[in-house]
Design a protein around this motif. Sequence first.
Motif, PDB file in Angstrom:
ATOM      1  N   ASP A   1       0.840  -1.193   0.000  1.00  0.00           N
ATOM      2  CA  ASP A   1       0.000   0.000   0.000  1.00  0.00           C
ATOM      3  C   ASP A   1       0.883   1.253   0.000  1.00  0.00           C
ATOM      4  N   TYR A   2       2.021   1.150   0.677  1.00  0.00           N
ATOM      5  CA  TYR A   2       2.975   2.265   0.751  1.00  0.00           C
ATOM      6  C   TYR A   2       4.376   1.733   0.481  1.00  0.00           C
ATOM      7  N   ILE A   3       5.117   2.476  -0.319  1.00  0.00           N
ATOM      8  CA  ILE A   3       6.518   2.143  -0.595  1.00  0.00           C
ATOM      9  C   ILE A   3       7.338   3.348  -0.138  1.00  0.00           C
ATOM     10  N   ILE A   4       8.170   3.138   0.869  1.00  0.00           N
ATOM     11  CA  ILE A   4       8.973   4.232   1.427  1.00  0.00           C
ATOM     12  C   ILE A   4      10.409   4.040   0.950  1.00  0.00           C
ATOM     13  N   LEU A   5      10.977   5.107   0.387  1.00  0.00           N
ATOM     14  CA  LEU A   5      12.308   5.020  -0.215  1.00  0.00           C
ATOM     15  C   LEU A   5      13.268   5.973   0.493  1.00  0.00           C
ATOM     16  N   SER A   6      14.412   5.450   0.934  1.00  0.00           N
ATOM     17  CA  SER A   6      15.395   6.292   1.639  1.00  0.00           C
ATOM     18  C   SER A   6      16.178   7.166   0.666  1.00  0.00           C
ATOM     19  N   HIS A   7      16.456   6.630  -0.513  1.00  0.00           N
ATOM     20  CA  HIS A   7      17.190   7.386  -1.536  1.00  0.00           C
ATOM     21  C   HIS A   7      17.073   6.653  -2.860  1.00  0.00           C
ATOM     22  N   ALA A   8      17.649   7.231  -3.914  1.00  0.00           N
ATOM     23  CA  ALA A   8      17.326   6.815  -5.284  1.00  0.00           C
ATOM     24  C   ALA A   8      18.180   5.671  -5.835  1.00  0.00           C
ATOM     25  N   HIS A   9      19.206   5.242  -5.121  1.00  0.00           N
ATOM     26  CA  HIS A   9      20.105   4.233  -5.697  1.00  0.00           C
ATOM     27  C   HIS A   9      19.365   2.933  -6.011  1.00  0.00           C
ATOM     28  N   ALA A  10      19.854   2.257  -7.046  1.00  0.00           N
ATOM     29  CA  ALA A  10      19.151   1.079  -7.564  1.00  0.00           C
ATOM     30  C   ALA A  10      19.012  -0.020  -6.521  1.00  0.00           C
ATOM     31  N   ASP A  11      19.982  -0.139  -5.607  1.00  0.00           N
ATOM     32  CA  ASP A  11      19.877  -1.198  -4.593  1.00  0.00           C
ATOM     33  C   ASP A  11      18.877  -0.841  -3.490  1.00  0.00           C
ATOM     34  N   HIS A  12      18.109   0.248  -3.708  1.00  0.00           N
ATOM     35  CA  HIS A  12      17.044   0.635  -2.766  1.00  0.00           C
ATOM     36  C   HIS A  12      15.697   0.835  -3.465  1.00  0.00           C
ATOM     37  N   CYS A  13      15.753   1.046  -4.787  1.00  0.00           N
ATOM     38  CA  CYS A  13      14.531   1.415  -5.537  1.00  0.00           C
ATOM     39  C   CYS A  13      14.208   0.489  -6.700  1.00  0.00           C
ATOM     40  N   ALA A  14      15.097  -0.425  -7.048  1.00  0.00           N
ATOM     41  CA  ALA A  14      14.988  -1.110  -8.342  1.00  0.00           C
ATOM     42  C   ALA A  14      13.630  -1.774  -8.561  1.00  0.00           C
ATOM     43  N   ASP A  15      13.028  -2.306  -7.492  1.00  0.00           N
ATOM     44  CA  ASP A  15      11.786  -3.053  -7.675  1.00  0.00           C
ATOM     45  C   ASP A  15      10.541  -2.301  -7.215  1.00  0.00           C
ATOM     46  N   ALA A  16      10.701  -1.016  -6.907  1.00  0.00           N
ATOM     47  CA  ALA A  16       9.565  -0.244  -6.378  1.00  0.00           C
ATOM     48  C   ALA A  16       8.397  -0.236  -7.366  1.00  0.00           C
ATOM     49  N   VAL A  17       8.693   0.033  -8.613  1.00  0.00           N
ATOM     50  CA  VAL A  17       7.624   0.121  -9.620  1.00  0.00           C
ATOM     51  C   VAL A  17       6.988  -1.254  -9.852  1.00  0.00           C
ATOM     52  N   LYS A  18       7.794  -2.317  -9.768  1.00  0.00           N
ATOM     53  CA  LYS A  18       7.257  -3.669  -9.989  1.00  0.00           C
ATOM     54  C   LYS A  18       6.297  -4.071  -8.869  1.00  0.00           C
ATOM     55  N   ILE A  19       6.596  -3.635  -7.641  1.00  0.00           N
ATOM     56  CA  ILE A  19       5.752  -3.988  -6.498  1.00  0.00           C
ATOM     57  C   ILE A  19       4.481  -3.150  -6.479  1.00  0.00           C
ATOM     58  N   ALA A  20       4.577  -1.918  -6.978  1.00  0.00           N
ATOM     59  CA  ALA A  20       3.453  -0.971  -6.883  1.00  0.00           C
ATOM     60  C   ALA A  20       2.279  -1.400  -7.757  1.00  0.00           C
ATOM     61  N   ASP A  21       1.062  -1.086  -7.287  1.00  0.00           N
ATOM     62  CA  ASP A  21      -0.111  -1.155  -8.153  1.00  0.00           C
ATOM     63  C   ASP A  21      -0.733   0.237  -8.197  1.00  0.00           C
ATOM     64  N   GLN A  22      -1.902   0.335  -8.801  1.00  0.00           N
ATOM     65  CA  GLN A  22      -2.540   1.650  -8.994  1.00  0.00           C
ATOM     66  C   GLN A  22      -2.796   2.383  -7.680  1.00  0.00           C
ATOM     67  N   LYS A  23      -2.965   1.621  -6.585  1.00  0.00           N
ATOM     68  CA  LYS A  23      -3.329   2.240  -5.307  1.00  0.00           C
ATOM     69  C   LYS A  23      -2.121   2.532  -4.414  1.00  0.00           C
ATOM     70  N   SER A  24      -0.942   2.054  -4.801  1.00  0.00           N
ATOM     71  CA  SER A  24       0.244   2.239  -3.946  1.00  0.00           C
ATOM     72  C   SER A  24       0.663   3.702  -3.906  1.00  0.00           C
ATOM     73  N   THR A  25       1.141   4.129  -2.744  1.00  0.00           N
ATOM     74  CA  THR A  25       1.675   5.484  -2.587  1.00  0.00           C
ATOM     75  C   THR A  25       3.165   5.407  -2.287  1.00  0.00           C
ATOM     76  N   PHE A  26       3.950   6.173  -3.036  1.00  0.00           N
ATOM     77  CA  PHE A  26       5.387   6.266  -2.807  1.00  0.00           C
ATOM     78  C   PHE A  26       5.656   7.422  -1.841  1.00  0.00           C
ATOM     79  N   ILE A  27       6.448   7.171  -0.819  1.00  0.00           N
ATOM     80  CA  ILE A  27       6.836   8.208   0.140  1.00  0.00           C
ATOM     81  C   ILE A  27       8.350   8.392   0.041  1.00  0.00           C
ATOM     82  N   ALA A  28       8.772   9.631  -0.220  1.00  0.00           N
ATOM     83  CA  ALA A  28      10.209   9.906  -0.374  1.00  0.00           C
ATOM     84  C   ALA A  28      10.418  11.417  -0.327  1.00  0.00           C
ATOM     85  N   VAL A  29      11.686  11.850  -0.318  1.00  0.00           N
ATOM     86  CA  VAL A  29      11.949  13.290  -0.442  1.00  0.00           C
ATOM     87  C   VAL A  29      11.378  13.769  -1.781  1.00  0.00           C
ATOM     88  N   ALA A  30      11.103  15.064  -1.854  1.00  0.00           N
ATOM     89  CA  ALA A  30      10.332  15.621  -2.969  1.00  0.00           C
ATOM     90  C   ALA A  30      10.931  15.294  -4.334  1.00  0.00           C
TER      91      ALA A  30
END
Length: 224
Positions: A43-72
Amino acid sequence: MTLRFLAHASFQIITDSGIKIVIDPWLDQNPLAPIKSKDISADYIILSHAHADHCADAVKIADQKSTFIAVAELASYFQEAGHHTHAMQIGGAFDFEFGRVKLVSAQHGSMTADGKYGGLAAGIVLTIDNITIYHMGDTGIFGDLKLIGDMHKIDYLLIPIGGNYTMDPEDAALAASWIKPRFAIPMHYNSFPLIKQDPARFADLCSTHGIKVKIMQPGELITL
Ligand code: NI
Ligand code: MN
């Protein structure tokens, strides 16, 4: 609630009301990760920073209802890709339906895999049902970690120990002694040769400071 160590810096939290949160997902290309992106949702994907070893699968896990939380800056990167986002900034906190998220400083860089600036790297202080989890993201040691420890009563400290890009076991044990969590959980080690470390060494160093360490295996789940 449950806290599952997925691998590297990736964790999954499921609250008592069933809200699913994933932090820093990098699973499919990580041989140590037993659970892959197709196996989980969020439901929520929280990201500490943009490097691939922290974000690579964020889009794959997300669906239409998921909210990404991160710095602007990082949030807008995912917003432009069509995802729901909640932009925050270092020092800011917000009360979500599941609990409170506060972003704090981390000493690290942040650039997306395709070369976009990701804003400042962050640590994530999450308070859910009166339990506070501090995911430090990727960071070196710095003095204001003492302040973060003084300002928050940390129950579970998710702390990088791999060295090279972040703190090593020595620096991490010193940082943990300042933050004084109920438990420290080492992360961000052994996923590739540059960050090979023995978590038992971190635990030994922490024991000299009276800090308890839980070494979690990839895939392992604890109930908080
Ligand atoms: Ni990083
Ligand atoms: Mn990293």
